[in-house]
Design an enzyme around this catalytic site. Structure first.
Site, mmCIF file in Angstrom:
data_model
loop_
_atom_site.group_PDB
_atom_site.id
_atom_site.type_symbol
_atom_site.label_atom_id
_atom_site.label_comp_id
_atom_site.label_asym_id
_atom_site.label_seq_id
_atom_site.Cartn_x
_atom_site.Cartn_y
_atom_site.Cartn_z
ATOM 1 N N CYS A 188 0.853 -1.205 0.000
ATOM 2 C CA CYS A 188 0.000 0.000 0.000
ATOM 3 C C CYS A 188 0.880 1.244 0.000
ATOM 4 O O CYS A 188 0.773 2.128 0.849
ATOM 5 C CB CYS A 188 -0.947 0.016 1.190
ATOM 6 S SG CYS A 188 -1.908 -1.492 1.411
ATOM 7 N N ALA A 189 1.782 1.326 -0.978
ATOM 8 C CA ALA A 189 2.899 2.268 -0.932
ATOM 9 C C ALA A 189 2.536 3.714 -1.237
ATOM 10 O O ALA A 189 3.165 4.638 -0.704
ATOM 11 C CB ALA A 189 3.988 1.821 -1.904
ATOM 12 N N ALA A 190 1.601 3.958 -2.145
ATOM 13 C CA ALA A 190 1.288 5.331 -2.536
ATOM 14 C C ALA A 190 0.768 6.120 -1.328
ATOM 15 O O ALA A 190 0.106 5.538 -0.462
ATOM 16 C CB ALA A 190 0.258 5.325 -3.658
ATOM 17 N N PRO A 191 1.078 7.428 -1.232
ATOM 18 C CA PRO A 191 1.729 8.295 -2.225
ATOM 19 C C PRO A 191 3.248 8.245 -2.241
ATOM 20 O O PRO A 191 3.869 8.881 -3.075
ATOM 21 C CB PRO A 191 1.250 9.685 -1.829
ATOM 22 C CG PRO A 191 1.087 9.589 -0.351
ATOM 23 C CD PRO A 191 0.576 8.201 -0.076
ATOM 24 N N LYS A 233 6.791 7.026 2.715
ATOM 25 C CA LYS A 233 7.471 5.975 3.470
ATOM 26 C C LYS A 233 8.406 5.188 2.562
ATOM 27 O O LYS A 233 9.494 4.769 2.992
ATOM 28 C CB LYS A 233 6.440 5.060 4.130
ATOM 29 C CG LYS A 233 5.577 5.772 5.166
ATOM 30 C CD LYS A 233 4.550 4.836 5.766
ATOM 31 C CE LYS A 233 3.663 5.570 6.777
ATOM 32 N NZ LYS A 233 2.852 6.623 6.141
ATOM 33 N N ASP A 258 1.089 -1.376 -4.742
ATOM 34 C CA ASP A 258 -0.178 -0.674 -4.541
ATOM 35 C C ASP A 258 -1.184 -1.223 -5.539
ATOM 36 O O ASP A 258 -0.818 -1.579 -6.664
ATOM 37 C CB ASP A 258 -0.020 0.837 -4.722
ATOM 38 C CG ASP A 258 -1.151 1.619 -4.076
ATOM 39 O OD1 ASP A 258 -0.973 2.079 -2.934
ATOM 40 O OD2 ASP A 258 -2.219 1.747 -4.704
ATOM 41 N N ASP A 303 -2.837 -6.371 -5.323
ATOM 42 C CA ASP A 303 -3.648 -6.294 -4.110
ATOM 43 C C ASP A 303 -2.841 -6.893 -2.968
ATOM 44 O O ASP A 303 -2.381 -8.037 -3.049
ATOM 45 C CB ASP A 303 -4.943 -7.077 -4.314
ATOM 46 C CG ASP A 303 -5.932 -6.893 -3.176
ATOM 47 O OD1 ASP A 303 -5.485 -6.703 -2.031
ATOM 48 O OD2 ASP A 303 -7.140 -6.972 -3.426
ATOM 49 N N ASP A 363 1.383 -0.202 5.594
ATOM 50 C CA ASP A 363 0.611 0.982 5.981
ATOM 51 C C ASP A 363 -0.794 0.741 5.454
ATOM 52 O O ASP A 363 -1.113 1.082 4.315
ATOM 53 C CB ASP A 363 1.241 2.234 5.382
ATOM 54 C CG ASP A 363 0.543 3.508 5.818
ATOM 55 O OD1 ASP A 363 -0.401 3.431 6.627
ATOM 56 O OD2 ASP A 363 0.931 4.588 5.339
ATOM 57 N N CYS A 372 -3.102 5.230 10.305
ATOM 58 C CA CYS A 372 -3.271 6.600 10.805
ATOM 59 C C CYS A 372 -4.644 6.753 11.440
ATOM 60 O O CYS A 372 -5.293 7.789 11.322
ATOM 61 C CB CYS A 372 -3.053 7.628 9.695
ATOM 62 S SG CYS A 372 -4.093 7.408 8.236
#
Length: 462
Positions: A274-277, A280, A295, A321, A336, A389
């Protein structure tokens, strides 16, 4: 106009945009952005649409034949952000000024009055400019134009009685469903502190490649104990020294912690799920690790690639996914996970009006599947940092406890306060990171405010 006391629940899926007949080709200066702000605010609160999407839709309305320029878009955004951040205060104050309440079938009147009050009370817009724009906006809406005199009187009273707008209720600007959850989870005192922190103006934090002290001096900022640079002023990001050169990127100080906790080393195979944006991922690239950024959105990965290019960093990218991603075992993984983002409300005040309690259930189930997949992709002795978050325990502490029950091959690798700038209050009894919006970002001198974040570091037993 009583204050909002119920979760939004997306009660109205009807159109909430501007409904007036086509106006003259040229609107008075500054009026277009205020009309867009009122329409976007209505869209967020009534339809549960995210702030960025609502603003884009409002700004592209046919009545703005040339669209809004960059300056007007920025002003419209500022108006909507503060209107959402202080929505309960604004509604309660306006309710006191409307002796007979808000007229029925008055079109955009409520939203125009709210954005007008926001400008007068919180944005230092000259009173006469805000009042004039209010009356003009009301007159342009066929459903509310009959209330132009009322709007004029209320707007003028907002200016005259500005010192009486604050409320003693610490949760006046917090959606009731969230206030109740936070009181139950953190207690009355901590919950009230979170609510207060979410009402404050938010500083801009940067993660720099190197020489944090030098960049802090150059950009008029401070180096936080966590290592981030916090700016004192506000300047459009692309105009700041170092942006075009890729010397730094915008990243909340709390959001910068999880990647550091992974302790990636040169040459290691590291995955950022889940790298975007990409903030990190950029941190991981700086360690010299061989980073694979995953992502599910090809479009997000395109923007992600552009960010890395500006920063002169490289990572392998894969559209996949995270619940079904397959690869050779990694030395370390950062997950994340998608979440309700309730820890970011001080920066994104639309969250409280676009999320519902049911979203926590749905997202928690997704997070569990992602955690299981991430754990399966680790080599023996490999490390996993899971973060969200959100300040909801179902998306943080409870996720890790459940993972450890399901998977005896995984164990916690406790986080020490020294790893996060000595923020003792941000490490729980299990050695997990838990920052709250009310936590200090620095111990001496105190510079308060962090996004709410949860992170846990785990290791696969050898």
């Amino acid at each position: 106009m009583a204050p909002v006391t119920q979760p939004p629940g997306r009660p109205n899926r009807g159109r909430s945009g501007l409904k007036a007949a086509p106006p003259p080709a040229e609107l008075p200066a500054g009026l277009a952005c205020r009309l867009a702000a009122a329409a976007a605010l209505s869209d967020v609160v009534m339809n549960g649409r995210g702030l960025d999407e609502a603003l884009a839709s409002a700004a592209a309305h046919p009545r703005f034949t040339q669209g809004l320029d960059e300056r007007d878009r920025a002003l419209a955004r500022s108006i909507v952000v503060v209107s959402l951040r202080r929505l309960g205060t604004l509604r309660r104050f306006l309710g006191r000024l409307l002796d007979k309440g808000l007229p029925k079938k008055s079109g955009q009147l409520e939203w125009i009055l709210i954005v007008t009050a926001a400008q007068i009370l919180f944005l230092d817009v000259p009173d006469h400019a805000a009042v004039n724009a209010c009356v003009q906006a009301v007159r342009l809406d066929p459903a509310s134009q009959g209330f132009a005199s009322l709007a004029n009187a209320v707007a003028r009273n907002v200016a005259r009685q500005r010192d009486e707008h604050e409320s003693d209720d610490p949760y006046v600007d917090t959606p009731t469903w969230l206030a109740a959850r936070w009181r139950k989870t953190y207690g009355d005192e901590a919950a009230a502190a979170i609510a207060a922190a979410n009402r404050a103006e938010v500083p801009l934090d940067l993660t720099v490649k190197s020489d944090a002290a030098g960049w802090a001096e150059r950009l008029d900022g401070d180096v936080l104990d966590t290592g981030s640079v916090r700016l004192r002023g506000s300047v459009p990001v692309p105009e700041m020294p170092g942006y075009a050169d890729g010397a730094w990127w915008v990243q909340d100080a709390a959001a910068a912690l999880p990647a550091r906790l992974l302790r990636a080393e040169p040459g290691e195979r590291v995955a950022d799920l889940c790298a975007a944006p990409g903030g990190k991922t950029a941190q991981l690239c700086l360690t010299g690790a061989n980073v694979t950024a995953v992502d599910r959105s090809a479009e997000r990965l395109k923007r992600f690639a552009a960010n890395l290019e500006r920063l002169a960093l490289t990572a392998e990218t894969e559209v996949a996914d995270a619940t079904s991603y397959s690869a050779q075992p990694f030395d370390a993984i950062l997950l994340d996970a998608p979440c309700t983002a309730t820890g970011t409300m001080r920066r994104h005040p639309d969250v409280g009006w676009t999320k519902r309690a049911s979203d926590i259930v749905t997202l928690s189930a997704l997070q569990s599947r992602m955690l299981d997949r991430a754990a399966s992709l680790l080599r023996p002795g490999g490390r996993l940092v899971y973060c969200t978050c959100s300040i909801e325990p179902e998306e943080g502490e409870a996720q890790i406890a459940a993972l450890l029950r399901r998977n005896p091959d995984m164990a916690r690798s406790p986080i020490a306060p020294e790893e996060i700038g000595g923020l003792v209050d941000s490490v729980n009894a299990q050695g997990e990171l838990r920052t709250l919006p009310s936590h200090p970002a620095r111990l001496d001198p105190p510079l308060t405010g962090l996004d709410g974040f949860f992170a846990a570091r785990l290791v696969r037993k050898a």
